[in-house]
Write an enzyme that holds these catalytic residues in place. Structure first.
Site, PDB file in Angstrom:
ATOM      1  N   SER A   1       0.822  -1.214   0.000  1.00 44.50           N
ATOM      2  CA  SER A   1       0.000   0.000   0.000  1.00 44.50           C
ATOM      3  C   SER A   1       0.854   1.260   0.000  1.00 44.50           C
ATOM      4  CB  SER A   1      -0.901   0.018   1.242  1.00 44.50           C
ATOM      5  OG  SER A   1      -1.671  -1.154   1.304  1.00 44.50           O
TER       6      SER A   1
HETATM    7  N1  SAH Z   1      -0.301  -5.104   3.916  1.00 44.31           N
HETATM    8  C1  SAH Z   1       0.443  -5.469   2.724  1.00 44.31           C
HETATM    9  C2  SAH Z   1      -0.313  -5.209   1.451  1.00 44.31           C
HETATM   10  C3  SAH Z   1      -1.356  -6.218   1.258  1.00 44.31           C
HETATM   11  S1  SAH Z   1      -2.059  -6.394  -0.354  1.00 44.31           S
HETATM   12  C4  SAH Z   1       1.803  -4.793   2.685  1.00 44.31           C
HETATM   13  O1  SAH Z   1       2.096  -3.971   3.557  1.00 44.31           O
HETATM   14  O2  SAH Z   1       2.585  -5.141   1.806  1.00 44.31           O
HETATM   15  C5  SAH Z   1      -3.355  -7.491   0.117  1.00 44.31           C
HETATM   16  C6  SAH Z   1      -2.923  -8.881   0.448  1.00 44.31           C
HETATM   17  O3  SAH Z   1      -4.085  -9.568   0.914  1.00 44.31           O
HETATM   18  C7  SAH Z   1      -2.401  -9.696  -0.732  1.00 44.31           C
HETATM   19  O4  SAH Z   1      -1.106 -10.159  -0.431  1.00 44.31           O
HETATM   20  C8  SAH Z   1      -3.415 -10.840  -0.867  1.00 44.31           C
HETATM   21  O5  SAH Z   1      -2.814 -12.069  -1.259  1.00 44.31           O
HETATM   22  C9  SAH Z   1      -3.966 -10.915   0.542  1.00 44.31           C
HETATM   23  N2  SAH Z   1      -5.288 -11.528   0.676  1.00 44.31           N
HETATM   24  C10 SAH Z   1      -6.382 -11.409  -0.124  1.00 44.31           C
HETATM   25  N3  SAH Z   1      -7.413 -12.113   0.375  1.00 44.31           N
HETATM   26  C11 SAH Z   1      -6.969 -12.685   1.541  1.00 44.31           C
HETATM   27  C12 SAH Z   1      -7.565 -13.525   2.526  1.00 44.31           C
HETATM   28  N4  SAH Z   1      -8.830 -13.946   2.453  1.00 44.31           N
HETATM   29  N5  SAH Z   1      -6.808 -13.911   3.583  1.00 44.31           N
HETATM   30  C13 SAH Z   1      -5.510 -13.515   3.703  1.00 44.31           C
HETATM   31  N6  SAH Z   1      -4.899 -12.718   2.804  1.00 44.31           N
HETATM   32  C14 SAH Z   1      -5.614 -12.297   1.735  1.00 44.31           C
END
Ligand code: SAH
Length: 208
Positions: free
Chosen positions: A59
């Site tokens: 993000s």
């Molecule tokens: N917080 C992260 C950015 C996350 S992007 C950072 O600082 O880099 C969102 C993430 O959520 C992705 O890696 C995706 O694979 C994950 N995601 C999506 N659905 C999910 C679920 N049901 N459970 C766990 N992770 C999930």
């Protein structure tokens, strides 16, 4: 001499509504470049989201900071993050709370984030692989829940795992044609109330 992260705080965060000094200090102390692939590193302190593996994104720093601030973290809190991605937001949260559990559904991302966090000595973060829409019952209830992917419905398990007085920050997809609504849900006994923060664009929260 200021570091790139300190300049990011001064130029991107303070002027745009991040006022919590603990959050600003946390953002200044976590090296964002360490959570990126070598070819993305030169972009580490730009004011935007960046690509990581598996078609996912890290993000925008301002969004990480505003989400953390909206969760009103306390030093004794236990936090749950859904969507570890690179591990960057978990690292920031670990500076604000006593302990962080972060869940990622993509095993390759979870493994990489876990290695990065271990190497940088973020020892109060635990990375779990799984479906974050189910939360993480083993360590519930949580004072803080941060969801880094957009839900079309707020997962009931996450609301159930929020401690009385706990805060959950989550982007909610209202329609496919509009940006998502970033919300803070607060548990007050058996009731949960929310307020809207601002529009955001996150990758979808998948289930199963
Ligand atoms: N917080 C992260 C950015 C996350 S992007 C950072 O600082 O880099 C969102 C993430 O959520 C992705 O890696 C995706 O694979 C994950 N995601 C999506 N659905 C999910 C679920 N049901 N459970 C766990 N992770 C999930």
């Amino acid at each position: 001499m200021s570091t790139p992260a300190q300049r990011m705080v001064a130029e991107q965060l303070r002027p745009h509504g991040v006022t919590d000094e603990r959050v600003l200090n946390a953002m200044a102390s976590v090296p964002r470049e360490e959570f990126l692939s070598p070819r993305m590193r030169r972009h580490a302190y730009e004011d935007r989201a960046l690509a990581i593996d598996c078609g996912q994104t890290i993000s925008q720093p301002l969004v990480v900071a505003l989400m953390a601030q909206a969760a009103s973290p306390n030093p004794d809190d236990i936090a749950l993050e859904v969507g570890t991605g690179s591990g960057y937001a978990a690292a920031v949260t670990s500076r604000l709370c006593r302990r962080v559990i972060t869940i990622e559904r993509e095993p390759a991302l979870a493994e990489h984030a876990s290695e990065t966090l271990r190497r940088l000595r973020f020892d109060n973060v635990e990375v779990a692989v799984g479906d974050g829409t189910l939360g993480w019952q083993a360590e519930a209830p949580y004072d803080v829940i941060l969801v880094a992917a957009a839900a079309s419905e707020v997962p009931q398990a996450l609301l159930d795992q929020l401690r009385d007085g706990g805060r959950m920050v989550i982007p909610v997809a209202i329609s496919v044609h509009e940006p998502q609504d970033l919300r803070v849900y607060v548990r007050q006994g058996s009731q949960v109330v929310y307020r809207s923060l601002f529009p955001v664009l996150f990758v979808p929260l998948r289930s199963g």
